[in-house]
Design an enzyme around this catalytic site. Structure first.
Site, PDB file in Angstrom:
ATOM      1  N   GLY A  10      81.566  22.614  93.485  1.00 51.95           N
ATOM      2  CA  GLY A  10      82.154  23.737  94.077  1.00 51.95           C
ATOM      3  C   GLY A  10      81.774  24.413  95.186  1.00 51.95           C
ATOM      4  N   GLN A  11      82.222  25.537  95.605  1.00 50.98           N
ATOM      5  CA  GLN A  11      81.709  26.261  96.888  1.00 50.98           C
ATOM      6  C   GLN A  11      80.361  26.330  96.990  1.00 50.98           C
ATOM      7  OE1 GLN A  11      84.210  29.228  98.780  1.00 50.98           O
ATOM      8  NE2 GLN A  11      84.925  29.864  96.745  1.00 50.98           N
ATOM      9  N   ASP A  44      79.292  18.396  81.408  1.00 49.26           N
ATOM     10  CA  ASP A  44      80.341  19.293  80.993  1.00 49.26           C
ATOM     11  C   ASP A  44      79.329  20.464  80.283  1.00 49.26           C
ATOM     12  OD1 ASP A  44      82.295  20.976  79.708  1.00 49.26           O
ATOM     13  OD2 ASP A  44      83.557  19.344  78.749  1.00 49.26           O
ATOM     14  N   ALA A  68      82.033  27.599  86.408  1.00 51.28           N
ATOM     15  CA  ALA A  68      82.953  28.737  86.009  1.00 51.28           C
ATOM     16  C   ALA A  68      84.281  28.324  85.999  1.00 51.28           C
ATOM     17  CB  ALA A  68      82.616  30.128  86.634  1.00 51.28           C
ATOM     18  N   ASP A 110      81.909  40.684  90.925  1.00 51.24           N
ATOM     19  CA  ASP A 110      82.367  42.165  91.143  1.00 51.24           C
ATOM     20  C   ASP A 110      83.382  42.605  90.252  1.00 51.24           C
ATOM     21  OD1 ASP A 110      84.009  40.585  92.726  1.00 51.24           O
ATOM     22  OD2 ASP A 110      84.484  42.223  93.807  1.00 51.24           O
ATOM     23  N   TYR A 134      89.547  37.277  83.648  1.00 46.43           N
ATOM     24  CA  TYR A 134      88.719  36.494  84.410  1.00 46.43           C
ATOM     25  C   TYR A 134      87.175  37.490  84.368  1.00 46.43           C
ATOM     26  CZ  TYR A 134      85.662  35.018  88.371  1.00 46.43           C
ATOM     27  OH  TYR A 134      84.605  34.783  89.050  1.00 46.43           O
ATOM     28  N   LYS A 138      83.624  37.026  82.174  1.00 46.45           N
ATOM     29  CA  LYS A 138      82.465  36.753  82.970  1.00 46.45           C
ATOM     30  C   LYS A 138      81.556  37.816  82.661  1.00 46.45           C
ATOM     31  CE  LYS A 138      81.682  34.706  86.119  1.00 46.45           C
ATOM     32  NZ  LYS A 138      80.761  33.166  86.491  1.00 46.45           N
TER      33      LYS A 138
END
Ligand SMILES: NC(=O)c1ccc[n+]([C@@H]2O[C@H](COP(=O)([O-])OP(=O)(O)OC[C@H]3O[C@@H](n4cnc5c(N)ncnc54)[C@H](OP(=O)(O)O)[C@@H]3O)[C@@H](O)[C@H]2O)c1
Length: 297
Positions: A10-11, A44, A68, A110, A134, A138
């Site tokens: 991911g990023q 996983d 995530a 946030d 979401y 989280k």
């Protein structure tokens, strides 16, 4: 010391791959699938037994969880998987680290805020008031980690972008280079975060063992404040996309399955004081990332 990174494709995971080169520690990069050209071990994080095995086989002492469910709109209708990935899986990782007296470094958002009206930067102990699935899942992830009694660092971040994957910067680079006019909301305020900057901070804390006795939640974004409209104006400016007229608009002009926080600026005093870090201003980091994406030297 061996450090296991989840969601490494991911990023944030990709930025950690970059910043940890030359580390004195051993890093294992994991994700659910392999991507061409990347060294990735399949893991996983919804599979507790698989986590326990990789931890024990490799004597892992720190897990950095970059995995995530991150699609905020799709989370509203995706069902059980969102809670499984954002809340149960971090609990799995926390339990696995608790078993070996290790540390879990977890990333949150946030979007755990937003339900209550406020206009001052959010501190770590402010009550979570998520407005969608979401943010709620989280928040559950954070609570599940805390309930295990593991040593943890939870970093809530915001408006994450990078050279990797899909993100707002890449979308706006494309739209401002192809459309004559674009409307972008100016009534949601926050701060963008260059994933490279967050990755560097996480790496610094681990490499220099700054985490000892520092269990807790921390806020991390770049410095400064802007709206999505201001963000887009700077993306276009740094890319030299001068031919698109960018207009401010209200959120209610766009149909969205989830209401996003009107103000979710994170107060970063705690992270700066605890770990002695300096955080780059958002436009300075954005300029670097846009240049990298466009290949401008
Ligand atoms: N993006 C934002 O704007 C933003 C803002 C605030 C906070 N955050 C938080 O920052 C963290 C990093 O976000 P990001 O944008 O880097 O995420 P991302 O680019 O969506 O990467 C998440 C990675 O996790 C992988 N993954 C999915 N299911 C998995 C599983 N069961 N086991 C292992 N890996 C799995 C994904 O694989 P696939 O792609 O194959 O599914 C993907 O490679 C997340 O905790 C996120 O909630 C993000």
């Amino acid at each position: 010391m061996t450090i296991l990174v989840t969601g490494a494709n991911g990023q944030l995971g990709n930025e950690i791959r970059i910043v940890c080169k030359g580390s004195k520690d051993r890093y294992i990069f994991t994700d659910v699938v392999e991507v061409d050209g990347q060294e990735t071990t399949i893991l996983d994080i919804t599979n507790f037994a698989a986590i326990q095995k990789i931890v024990s086989d490799n004597d892992v002492k720190v897990i950095v969880n970059c995995a995530a469910w991150t699609n905020v709109d799709a989370a509203e209708t995706a069902g059980e998987i969102v809670e499984t990935l954002n809340a149960t899986a971090p609990e799995n990782l926390a339990k696995a680290m608790k078993e070996v007296n290790g540390l879990l470094v977890h990333v949150s958002t946030d979007y755990v805020f937003g339900g209550d009206p406020y206009n001052t930067p959010c501190k770590e102990n402010q009550k979570g008031t998520p407005t969608g699935v979401y943010g709620l899942t989280k928040l559950h992830g954070e609570q599940n980690i805390q309930n295990t009694g593991v040593d943890y660092l939870i970093f809530r971040t915001a408006w994450l972008y990078s050279e990797f994957g899909k993100n707002f910067v890449k979308t706006m680079l494309n739209l401002t280079s192809t459309k004559p006019q674009l409307k972008v909301v100016f009534d949601q305020t926050g701060t963008p975060t260059y994933a490279f900057d967050l990755a560097k901070t996480l790496f610094d804390i681990i490499e220099n063992r700054k985490f000892e006795g520092k269990t807790g939640i921390y806020h991390y974004s770049n410095e400064g404040v802007c709206s999505w409209y201001d963000f887009t104006k700077m993306i276009a400016e740094y890319a030299g996309n001068d031919n698109c007229e960018i207009l401010p608009c209200h959120s209610d002009e766009f149909l969205s399955p989830v209401k996003r926080p009107a103000y979710s600026v994170l107060d970063k005093t705690k992270v700066k004081e605890t770990f002695g870090i300096r955080i780059p201003y958002w436009t300075d980091s954005l300029k670097i990332c846009v240049k990298n994406i466009k290949g401008i030297k």
